[in-house]
Design a protein around this motif. Structure first.
Motif, PDB file in Angstrom:
ATOM      1  N   ARG A  45     -22.737  70.770  39.776  1.00  0.00           N
ATOM      2  CA  ARG A  45     -23.070  71.834  40.494  1.00  0.00           C
ATOM      3  C   ARG A  45     -22.807  73.189  39.829  1.00  0.00           C
ATOM      4  N   SER A  48     -19.787  79.283  41.820  1.00  0.00           N
ATOM      5  CA  SER A  48     -20.618  80.618  42.524  1.00  0.00           C
ATOM      6  C   SER A  48     -19.873  81.543  42.933  1.00  0.00           C
ATOM      7  N   PRO A  62     -27.147  81.623  53.468  1.00  0.00           N
ATOM      8  CA  PRO A  62     -27.609  80.443  53.293  1.00  0.00           C
ATOM      9  C   PRO A  62     -26.436  79.381  53.272  1.00  0.00           C
ATOM     10  N   THR A  64     -24.298  76.132  51.848  1.00  0.00           N
ATOM     11  CA  THR A  64     -24.203  75.371  50.238  1.00  0.00           C
ATOM     12  C   THR A  64     -23.611  74.292  50.411  1.00  0.00           C
ATOM     13  N   ASP A  69     -27.749  70.629  51.098  1.00  0.00           N
ATOM     14  CA  ASP A  69     -28.693  72.019  50.814  1.00  0.00           C
ATOM     15  C   ASP A  69     -29.382  72.198  49.413  1.00  0.00           C
ATOM     16  N   ALA A  70     -29.307  71.215  48.559  1.00  0.00           N
ATOM     17  CA  ALA A  70     -29.935  71.418  47.374  1.00  0.00           C
ATOM     18  C   ALA A  70     -30.182  69.683  46.786  1.00  0.00           C
ATOM     19  N   GLU A  75     -32.062  73.380  41.452  1.00  0.00           N
ATOM     20  CA  GLU A  75     -32.084  73.845  42.768  1.00  0.00           C
ATOM     21  C   GLU A  75     -30.853  74.600  42.881  1.00  0.00           C
ATOM     22  N   TRP A  76     -29.923  73.884  42.761  1.00  0.00           N
ATOM     23  CA  TRP A  76     -28.649  74.665  42.714  1.00  0.00           C
ATOM     24  C   TRP A  76     -28.421  76.157  42.078  1.00  0.00           C
ATOM     25  N   LYS A  79     -29.988  78.830  43.475  1.00  0.00           N
ATOM     26  CA  LYS A  79     -29.246  79.345  44.814  1.00  0.00           C
ATOM     27  C   LYS A  79     -27.881  80.131  44.093  1.00  0.00           C
TER      28      LYS A  79
END
Length: 758
Positions: A45, A48, A62, A64, A69-70, A75-76, A79
């Protein structure tokens, strides 16, 4: 490019390096840059720029949650997470130079720290530091500005072999493979049986399953009857038993699922981190207990509750159909598990909760045979509407209105409770109202120790007799769990966090007011004033309700005067009442005269404990080093092949814990104490010492002579295990082994984010 031939296997050769030297800081929500390294999925992943812990955000962020959540790396990326293994830009760079992970370990390699030295001034440690989450394109600037900012951060670096292995693995494409999940036939059968239990079709069964899920969703479930099986999570999944688990992405366990779902057991394919490792056993005895508690009594539910605001805010109304006695006994059966959930985790940084509690206190529970809520239906009907909880509305404008509404309801409830208890026992409280664990359950007596922004829970009465004891009934225990666990959103706004913290202040106050029933009336005013000194007197007039100072107590306090003496007498009566479950007396911390040597330990261990015990008998006035010590200090004492491990817990005294800010202004350092614990206690050690048994007298004498911070630095020069110690990682691993030897099911990796630079 991925090399056709791989020199190393991730699980066999690479993951052990990360576990030994990286996961100690990258294992939970507060991992720097959200880079969670406890699983291959977390490493894939990446990182961030957004922090999970942000006490200033005005809106919920949102979530994480890894694995929830993904559903894919792509998808990560959508985000905002970027790769630390490969070039996320997909263009100019390639190989090692494209990997943030490689650049970070190379930076640490090229700028080693002096062995066992204090850190350079530009390096900051602790959870308040600002993380620089540099991508590859920004890394040259980062390295120039932070030459000592490589990994492992602020600690002894990788060995030659570790650096070579990681570098080669990254150069060959950084191929990841998750932990294999290969359950045996027995394990599959156990999972099938429990999933069938949780997914029964009757209304009673569905309501009980929902109640159980909302209390077990944070657990690391294990099967005692299946040796070697991994831990599991109980989740709500869109897929039925027998199919791959697909968890719902709701933030809370009682959020509206908005679709059909099934309760499923999902394996935890990650390295266990102690902070969020809160275990719960599922076996045949547990299933039989559930049947006895929840299904043996006669009760019906015609219509299942929904997931509206009111359903989430007041579990006493939502689950009213389930006998209250069954719900309370369910909590008491594993009281340590539930208290640990709201005191220790699982959110990994808990100052929202911990700054409202004292540094060391005991918790006891009302006996289910006499507890008013579960035994009096009329009283239960009167108070249940007043037991709702704030925090569901997280916009900033709701902070004031939600707080005022729920504070008023709580105070109305407390007034009704006081009136009811005084009326039903006009002669006053009796000791048998406190639960004795039915003479077998050691969860009846718990000790909570706060470590500033984290806390620990243990069975038994640890440490000195505290200033206060929490007496929890069913409404208090259930509300605390829902406010701090089931309804808490770690990704929530400042409004949500503020409401949570303010209501927990009311919970603490309620638990302490419950204790006053067991105190002599003449002593209650002085005790309460001792707990709420200074500005807390104003807080009481504005926020709390007056304690009952008149109703007598049916307990023997004859001739006992003074706050300390009253608490000593209460503790003696409590220990007498709970003698079958209180265990051996804590001679390390409560032995003011006579023979303090513990039975059943070697002569060498008795010798070292006799040297350490005077530390636990002192306070900040008589031993000025106590206020200077970190909250959690590990001590390893060695003698040849033998080693003993202890924890020194710094208990800070407060004039009150009734306010959110300016805690430093309410400290009473002369009244600080130490609690001495055999083994490790605390998921976040702040420092450690490594001392030979031969040198222990010198160590204790040197420690006892310290009166200023520089003295601690000098002590660390000689016996300290600084972050830069050549054997830092090995000694930390030994502390973890010590914990695993004592608590094999509950042990996990320690978190070193709070390890100080003494």
């Amino acid at each position: 490019m991925v090399a056709a031939t791989q020199s190393y296997d991730y699980q066999r050769d690479i993951a052990p390096i990360l576990e030994h030297k990286c996961m100690a800081c990258h294992g939970c929500y507060d991992a720097p840059c959200q880079l969670k390294l406890t699983s291959a999925e977390g490493l894939e992943r990446g990182a961030s720029l957004l922090p999970v812990y942000d006490g200033k955000r005005l809106k919920d962020m949102p979530p994480t949650r890894l694995g929830v959540d993904a559903g894919s790396t792509a998808e990560w990326r959508g985000k905002g997470f970027f790769s630390v293994l490969h070039d996320s830009g997909g263009g100019e760079l390639s190989g090692l130079e494209a990997s943030v992970l490689y650049r970070m370990i190379e930076l640490g390699r090229n700028n080693p720290l002096l062995p066992n030295s204090r850190l350079p001034a530009e390096l900051t440690v602790g959870i308040k530091r600002s993380d620089s989450c540099a991508a590859v394109s920004e890394f040259d600037d980062y390295a120039a500005e932070h030459p000592h900012g490589g990994m492992p951060y602020g600690a002894t670096g990788l060995t030659d072999d570790e650096f070579a292995r990681l570098s080669q693995w990254i150069a060959e494409g950084a191929v990841l493979n998750p932990v294999a999940y290969l359950p045996g036939e027995t394990e599959r059968a156990v999972i099938e049986r429990w999933e069938s239990f949780f997914n029964q079709s009757g209304n009673r069964e569905q309501l009980v399953a929902r109640y159980l899920f909302e209390h077990l969703f944070a657990a690391h479930v294990y099967f005692p009857d299946v040796p070697g099986s991994p831990f599991y999570e109980l989740v709500r999944s869109t897929t039925a038993p027998g199919e791959p688990v697909n968890p719902l992405r709701t933030v809370r366990p009682n959020d509206d699922p908005e679709q059909a779902f099934y309760y499923r057991l999902q394996p935890l394919r990650q390295v266990i981190v102690e902070k969020n490792h809160i275990v719960y056993a599922l076996d045949d005895a547990r299933m039989q207990r559930y049947d006895t508690l929840f299904f043996a009594p006669e009760w019906q539910v015609n219509e299942l509750p929904g997931y509206r605001y009111v359903d989430r805010a007041n579990p006493f109304v939502t689950f009213a159909a389930i006998p209250a006695r069954a719900r309370y006994q369910f909590l008491l059966d594993n009281a340590e598990y539930f208290v640990r959930n709201f005191i220790r985790g699982p959110v990994c940084r808990g100052q929202i909760a911990t700054d409202v509690i004292r540094d060391q206190f005991w918790v006891v529970f009302e006996d289910p045979e006499q507890e008013a809520y579960v035994n009096d239906a009329d009283y239960r009907a009167r108070v249940s509407p007043l037991l709702g909880l704030p925090g569901q509305k997280s916009d900033l404008l709701s902070l004031g209105s939600e707080w005022l509404e729920y504070k008023a309801q709580r105070n109305d409830y407390l007034a009704l409770r006081g009136e009811h208890y005084a009326g039903r026992k006009p002669q006053g409280a009796t000791l048998d109202e406190l639960w004795d664990g039915d003479n077998w359950n050691h969860d009846a007596l718990l000790t909570i120790v706060r470590h500033h922004d984290s806390a620990s829970v243990v069975r038994g009465l640890l440490g000195r007799v505290p200033r206060t004891v929490w007496v929890m009934d069913y409404p208090l225990l259930e509300r605390t769990y829902y406010e701090l666990v089931a309804n808490f959103n770690v990704f929530g706004s400042v409004s949500h966090q503020g409401q949570t913290r303010l209501y927990f202040d009311l919970i603490r106050n309620g638990a302490e007011q419950n204790l006053l029933r067991y105190m002599p009336p003449a002593a209650r005013k002085a005790l309460y004033a001792h707990w709420y000194q200074g500005g807390a007197k104003i807080k009481h007039r504005v926020t709390y309700v007056d304690p009952d100072l008149a109703t007598p107590v049916a307990m023997d306090y004859q001739g006992v005067k003074g706050n300390a003496a009253v608490m000593e007498r209460f503790s003696a009566l409590l220990m007498e009442r709970t003698a079958q479950v209180s265990g051996a007396p804590d001679r390390l911390n409560r032995c003011l005269s006579g023979n303090c040597l513990r039975a059943g330990v070697s002569a060498a261990q008795q010798q070292l404990e006799s040297l350490l015990q005077p530390l636990a008998m002192a306070d900040g006035a008589s031993l000025p080093v106590i206020p200077l010590l970190p909250e959690v200090t590990f001590l390893r004492v060695t003698d040849g092949t033998q080693r003993w491990v202890y924890t020194l817990l710094h208990n800070r005294a407060h004039a009150s814990v009734a306010f959110l800010y300016r805690e430093e202004s309410r400290l009473l350092p002369d009244e600080d104490t130490l609690t001495l614990v055999e083994g490790t206690l605390g998921s976040y050690p702040n420092f450690s010492f490594d001392v030979s048994l031969e040198q222990l007298p010198d160590f204790v004498a040197s420690l006892s002579a310290i009166s200023e911070q520089e003295g601690l630095h000098a002590l660390a020069d000689r016996w300290g295990v600084r972050r830069t110690h050549p054997r830092f990682w090995d000694i930390m691993a030994d502390f973890q082994r010590s914990n695993a030897e004592r608590n094999p099911v509950e042990a996990g990796l320690l978190d070193l984010n709070r390890y100080q630079d003494l």
